[in-house]
Design a protein around this motif. Structure first.
Motif, PDB file in Angstrom:
ATOM      1  N   ALA A 112      12.577 -46.509  68.136  1.00 20.72           N
ATOM      2  CA  ALA A 112      14.027 -46.487  68.341  1.00 20.72           C
ATOM      3  C   ALA A 112      14.771 -47.276  67.271  1.00 20.72           C
ATOM      4  N   HIS A 113      14.067 -47.767  66.272  1.00 25.51           N
ATOM      5  CA  HIS A 113      14.665 -48.508  65.152  1.00 25.51           C
ATOM      6  C   HIS A 113      15.398 -49.766  65.620  1.00 25.51           C
ATOM      7  N   ILE A 114      14.807 -50.484  66.590  1.00 24.38           N
ATOM      8  CA  ILE A 114      15.435 -51.696  67.104  1.00 24.38           C
ATOM      9  C   ILE A 114      14.464 -52.870  67.131  1.00 24.38           C
ATOM     10  N   HIS A 115      13.181 -52.654  66.871  1.00 21.82           N
ATOM     11  CA  HIS A 115      12.163 -53.708  66.959  1.00 21.82           C
ATOM     12  C   HIS A 115      12.494 -54.897  66.044  1.00 21.82           C
ATOM     13  N   GLY A 116      12.829 -54.610  64.792  1.00 19.29           N
ATOM     14  CA  GLY A 116      13.122 -55.690  63.845  1.00 19.29           C
ATOM     15  C   GLY A 116      14.291 -56.533  64.284  1.00 19.29           C
ATOM     16  N   ARG A 117      15.326 -55.896  64.792  1.00 22.67           N
ATOM     17  CA  ARG A 117      16.501 -56.640  65.261  1.00 22.67           C
ATOM     18  C   ARG A 117      16.150 -57.500  66.474  1.00 22.67           C
ATOM     19  N   ILE A 118      15.304 -56.991  67.364  1.00 22.33           N
ATOM     20  CA  ILE A 118      14.906 -57.765  68.541  1.00 22.33           C
ATOM     21  C   ILE A 118      14.182 -59.044  68.120  1.00 22.33           C
ATOM     22  N   LEU A 119      13.320 -58.945  67.127  1.00 22.49           N
ATOM     23  CA  LEU A 119      12.573 -60.119  66.666  1.00 22.49           C
ATOM     24  C   LEU A 119      13.492 -61.185  66.076  1.00 22.49           C
ATOM     25  N   GLU A 120      14.699 -60.791  65.636  1.00 27.52           N
ATOM     26  CA  GLU A 120      15.656 -61.750  65.076  1.00 27.52           C
ATOM     27  C   GLU A 120      16.428 -62.496  66.165  1.00 27.52           C
ATOM     28  N   LEU A 121      16.371 -62.027  67.401  1.00 30.11           N
ATOM     29  CA  LEU A 121      17.082 -62.676  68.501  1.00 30.11           C
ATOM     30  C   LEU A 121      16.432 -64.019  68.831  1.00 30.11           C
ATOM     31  N   PRO A 122      17.162 -64.953  69.428  1.00 24.41           N
ATOM     32  CA  PRO A 122      16.649 -66.319  69.656  1.00 24.41           C
ATOM     33  C   PRO A 122      15.288 -66.381  70.347  1.00 24.41           C
TER      34      PRO A 122
ATOM     35  N   VAL B 110      20.168 -60.640  77.564  1.00 23.06           N
ATOM     36  CA  VAL B 110      21.271 -59.987  76.851  1.00 23.06           C
ATOM     37  C   VAL B 110      22.625 -60.250  77.488  1.00 23.06           C
ATOM     38  N   GLY B 111      22.651 -60.829  78.700  1.00 28.57           N
ATOM     39  CA  GLY B 111      23.927 -61.137  79.336  1.00 28.57           C
ATOM     40  C   GLY B 111      24.522 -59.948  80.058  1.00 28.57           C
ATOM     41  N   GLU B 112      25.629 -60.205  80.726  1.00 21.16           N
ATOM     42  CA  GLU B 112      26.313 -59.156  81.487  1.00 21.16           C
ATOM     43  C   GLU B 112      26.759 -58.043  80.548  1.00 21.16           C
ATOM     44  N   ALA B 113      26.400 -56.808  80.886  1.00 19.58           N
ATOM     45  CA  ALA B 113      26.747 -55.628  80.095  1.00 19.58           C
ATOM     46  C   ALA B 113      26.200 -55.701  78.671  1.00 19.58           C
ATOM     47  N   GLY B 114      25.155 -56.522  78.453  1.00 20.52           N
ATOM     48  CA  GLY B 114      24.526 -56.591  77.141  1.00 20.52           C
ATOM     49  C   GLY B 114      25.386 -57.255  76.090  1.00 20.52           C
ATOM     50  N   VAL B 115      26.152 -58.292  76.481  1.00 21.62           N
ATOM     51  CA  VAL B 115      27.119 -58.916  75.581  1.00 21.62           C
ATOM     52  C   VAL B 115      26.460 -59.492  74.326  1.00 21.62           C
ATOM     53  N   ALA B 116      25.169 -59.801  74.392  1.00 19.32           N
ATOM     54  CA  ALA B 116      24.482 -60.378  73.233  1.00 19.32           C
ATOM     55  C   ALA B 116      24.147 -59.340  72.173  1.00 19.32           C
ATOM     56  N   LEU B 117      24.374 -58.065  72.474  1.00 21.93           N
ATOM     57  CA  LEU B 117      24.021 -56.992  71.555  1.00 21.93           C
ATOM     58  C   LEU B 117      25.270 -56.223  71.117  1.00 21.93           C
ATOM     59  N   SER B 118      25.199 -55.638  69.920  1.00 19.63           N
ATOM     60  CA  SER B 118      26.274 -54.755  69.470  1.00 19.63           C
ATOM     61  C   SER B 118      26.144 -53.412  70.190  1.00 19.63           C
TER      62      SER B 118
ATOM     63  N   PHE C  13      21.256 -53.813  81.548  1.00 14.83           N
ATOM     64  CA  PHE C  13      21.197 -54.725  82.684  1.00 14.83           C
ATOM     65  C   PHE C  13      21.214 -56.176  82.195  1.00 14.83           C
ATOM     66  N   PRO C  14      21.718 -57.122  82.991  1.00 10.71           N
ATOM     67  CA  PRO C  14      21.770 -58.536  82.576  1.00 10.71           C
ATOM     68  C   PRO C  14      20.397 -59.205  82.701  1.00 10.71           C
ATOM     69  N   LEU C  15      19.443 -58.658  81.975  1.00 13.37           N
ATOM     70  CA  LEU C  15      18.056 -59.099  81.979  1.00 13.37           C
ATOM     71  C   LEU C  15      17.624 -59.359  80.548  1.00 13.37           C
ATOM     72  N   SER C  16      16.345 -59.560  80.326  1.00 12.82           N
ATOM     73  CA  SER C  16      15.843 -59.705  78.960  1.00 12.82           C
ATOM     74  C   SER C  16      15.797 -58.342  78.274  1.00 12.82           C
ATOM     75  N   VAL C  17      15.690 -58.363  76.939  1.00 13.47           N
ATOM     76  CA  VAL C  17      15.535 -57.112  76.200  1.00 13.47           C
ATOM     77  C   VAL C  17      14.284 -56.385  76.682  1.00 13.47           C
ATOM     78  N   ARG C  18      13.208 -57.146  76.853  1.00 15.83           N
ATOM     79  CA  ARG C  18      11.960 -56.548  77.310  1.00 15.83           C
ATOM     80  C   ARG C  18      12.157 -55.821  78.639  1.00 15.83           C
ATOM     81  N   ASP C  19      12.810 -56.468  79.606  1.00 16.92           N
ATOM     82  CA  ASP C  19      12.990 -55.869  80.918  1.00 16.92           C
ATOM     83  C   ASP C  19      13.903 -54.640  80.847  1.00 16.92           C
ATOM     84  N   ASN C  20      14.878 -54.672  79.944  1.00 14.16           N
ATOM     85  CA  ASN C  20      15.750 -53.514  79.787  1.00 14.16           C
ATOM     86  C   ASN C  20      14.979 -52.296  79.297  1.00 14.16           C
TER      87      ASN C  20
END
Length: 236
Positions: free
Chosen positions: A99-109, A116-124, A72-79
């Motif tokens: 889920a092996h994603i915590h470390g990567r989330i902490l690297e986000l701005p 994360v933007g529309e359709a999660g564009v900020a994420l791979s 969803f075009p919300l924050s990582v937390r809200d997703n």
């Protein structure tokens, strides 16, 4: 259209559903959360017709990880919190770690508050999938549906996502649809669909020994140079 489908799954089992495009895999698993109901026959959960459950209550008992990932075009937390509205930050972070994603989330701005933007564009693609796995971990439902969870991933990213999926499947009754057969090696049973019916079913070693439809899929993906008798990688 599905026809003649009849099988029983014990609690805690991992069941793989495989078959060509259009065989009815997603249709079959769509019956569990009642995206639609069968025109004949019955789908039972704990011995009760799924149609006799309150729909919201039924769907609370089912977690889903889809391809493409539902972001969803919300924050990582809200997703992640979408899996359990009202969850606190500690529970959300714990789900992300598993889920092996915590470390990567902490690297986000903005960490977990990053939009994360529309359709999660900020994420791979792999990051999106691990966010949806964290969501399912937070939901903690006893029944899990995985629909092509690694279909769009490269080999390295697939390994990370599969590590998260292995954590997610623990202690749950799991149904996994996969074209990549590497994702179903740990399943208890494999059901092979073709033309809306069950072509064959069994464990991985049983199906490879049978040298039927599934063995053909296996050779295509792993043993393109092999002859008619497939190699059996697991003991019986």
């Amino acid at each position: 259209m599905l026809d003649g489908i009849d099988f029983t799954v014990a609690a805690g089992m991992k069941i793989a559903i495989v078959g060509p495009t259009g065989a009815g895999k997603s249709t079959l698993l769509g019956l569990l959360p009642r995206f639609f109901d069968p025109s004949a026959g019955v789908v039972e959960i704990d011995g009760v017709d799924a149609r006799d459950y309150d729909l919201k209550s039924l769907r609370r008992q089912i977690g889903m990880v889809l391809q493409p990932p539902l972001i969803f075009p919300l924050s990582v937390r809200d997703n992640i919190a979408y899996g359990r509205p009202g969850a606190d930050d500690a529970a959300i972070a714990d789900a992300a770690r598993r889920a092996h994603i915590h470390g990567r989330i902490l690297e986000l701005p903005e960490g977990y508050e990053t939009a994360v933007g529309e359709a999660g564009v900020a994420l791979s693609e792999g990051e999106k999938q691990r966010v949806t796995i964290a969501r399912a971990l937070l939901r903690d439902a006893p029944i899990l549906i995985l629909d092509e969870p690694t279909a769009a991933l490269d080999v390295e990213t697939e390994a990370l996502v599969m590590a998260a999926i292995e954590t997610l499947m623990q202690g749950r009754t799991t149904f996994i649809i996969a074209h990549r057969l590497s994702t179903i090696r740990t399943c208890d049973r494999i059901i092979v669909l073709r033309d809306g019916g069950i072509a064959e079913h069994g464990t991985l070693p049983e199906l490879l020994r049978r040298n039927g439809v599934f063995a053909g899929y296996y050779r295509t993906q792993f043993l393109p140079e092999a002859g008619p008798t497939p190699v059996i990688p697991l003991s019986a």
